[in-house]
Structures are given as C-alpha cells and as structure tokens.
Write a protein that holds these residues in place. Structure first.
Motif, short mmCIF file in Angstrom:
data_model
loop_
_atom_site.label_atom_id
_atom_site.label_comp_id
_atom_site.label_asym_id
_atom_site.label_seq_id
_atom_site.Cartn_x
_atom_site.Cartn_y
_atom_site.Cartn_z
N MET A 68 0.73 -1.05 0.11
CA MET A 68 -0.08 0.05 -0.04
C MET A 68 0.88 1.08 0.10
O MET A 68 2.00 1.18 0.62
N VAL A 69 0.40 2.23 -0.51
CA VAL A 69 1.05 3.71 -0.57
C VAL A 69 -0.09 4.70 -0.36
O VAL A 69 -1.30 4.38 -0.38
N TYR A 70 0.52 5.56 0.52
CA TYR A 70 -0.42 6.89 0.99
C TYR A 70 0.13 7.84 0.21
O TYR A 70 1.13 8.28 -0.01
N LYS A 90 1.72 2.05 -6.39
CA LYS A 90 1.89 3.13 -7.07
C LYS A 90 1.49 3.02 -8.48
O LYS A 90 1.23 4.02 -9.08
N VAL A 91 1.06 1.88 -9.21
CA VAL A 91 0.65 1.97 -10.47
C VAL A 91 -0.59 2.53 -10.20
O VAL A 91 -1.07 3.42 -11.26
N ALA A 92 -1.52 2.28 -9.37
CA ALA A 92 -2.70 2.87 -9.25
C ALA A 92 -2.77 4.29 -8.93
O ALA A 92 -3.53 5.15 -9.39
N PRO A 141 6.40 2.27 1.96
CA PRO A 141 7.25 1.65 2.88
C PRO A 141 8.74 1.89 2.74
O PRO A 141 9.31 2.13 3.65
N GLU A 142 9.22 2.20 1.68
CA GLU A 142 10.46 2.34 1.12
C GLU A 142 11.05 3.96 1.42
O GLU A 142 12.20 4.11 1.81
#
Length: 98
Positions: free
Chosen positions: A1-3, A59-61, A92-93
């Motif tokens: 997941m990304v925010y 990240k694609v989304a 996360p990175e």
C-alpha cells in the motif's frame, strides 16, 4: 500500500470554494481501481488549510490517478484558489515530495 498526503492552502476565505470543487473529484476518485480511501479534511481553526489523505493499493494505481481527467480538471480549477500545495507520497521504502 501507498499513501498520499496532499496539503492545500487556499487564499483567505477560499477554503469553502475548494471543498465545493473537490466534491466531484472525491466521488470519482473513490470509484477508481486501486483507491482504498480518499478523504478531505480541514484544519480546525483554519478553514483555508485542507488536507487530502489517500490510501492506494500500489504506485501503479497512484500513477493512473494522476492521469485521470477529473483530477486534471480539479487541478486547473484550483490554480487561482491556492497559495500552496504540497503532495507527499508515503511508501514503505521512502517519503517523496511530488
């Protein structure tokens, strides 16, 4: 997941205009593939300070979201209403400022 955390500062007295113009963006974005949450908040005591808090599958989304016509229309409409916009992509990175 990304925010994504997007901080918007509207010109004095223009926060309400931003909220009104954001309504169709929020509705359309919540239907996008990969969108988990997409919410707009106002800073208590400062109605011209707004924050989008978004959760995306990946990240694609997010990249696809940035190409959506409803986002581009919102960005164009905001050009004269905002003093500042800061967008942070949190994964996360790392944390990136876009």
């Amino acid at each position: 997941m990304v925010y994504i955390i997007a901080y918007l500062t509207a010109h004095k007295g223009k926060g309400d205009d931003v909220v009104v113009l954001a309504a169709p963006l929020i509705e359309a974005t919540r239907r996008e593939a990969g969108c988990i949450t997409y919410d707009l908040y106002r800073k208590p005591g400062d109605p011209d300070a707004l924050v989008f808090v978004e959760t995306w599958k990946d990240k694609v989304a997010v990249d696809a979201h940035f190409e959506e016509p409803h986002l581009k229309a919102f960005q164009s409409a905001m050009a004269d209403l905002l003093i500042e916009a800061r967008i942070e992509l949190v994964s996360p990175e790392k944390v990136e400022v876009l």
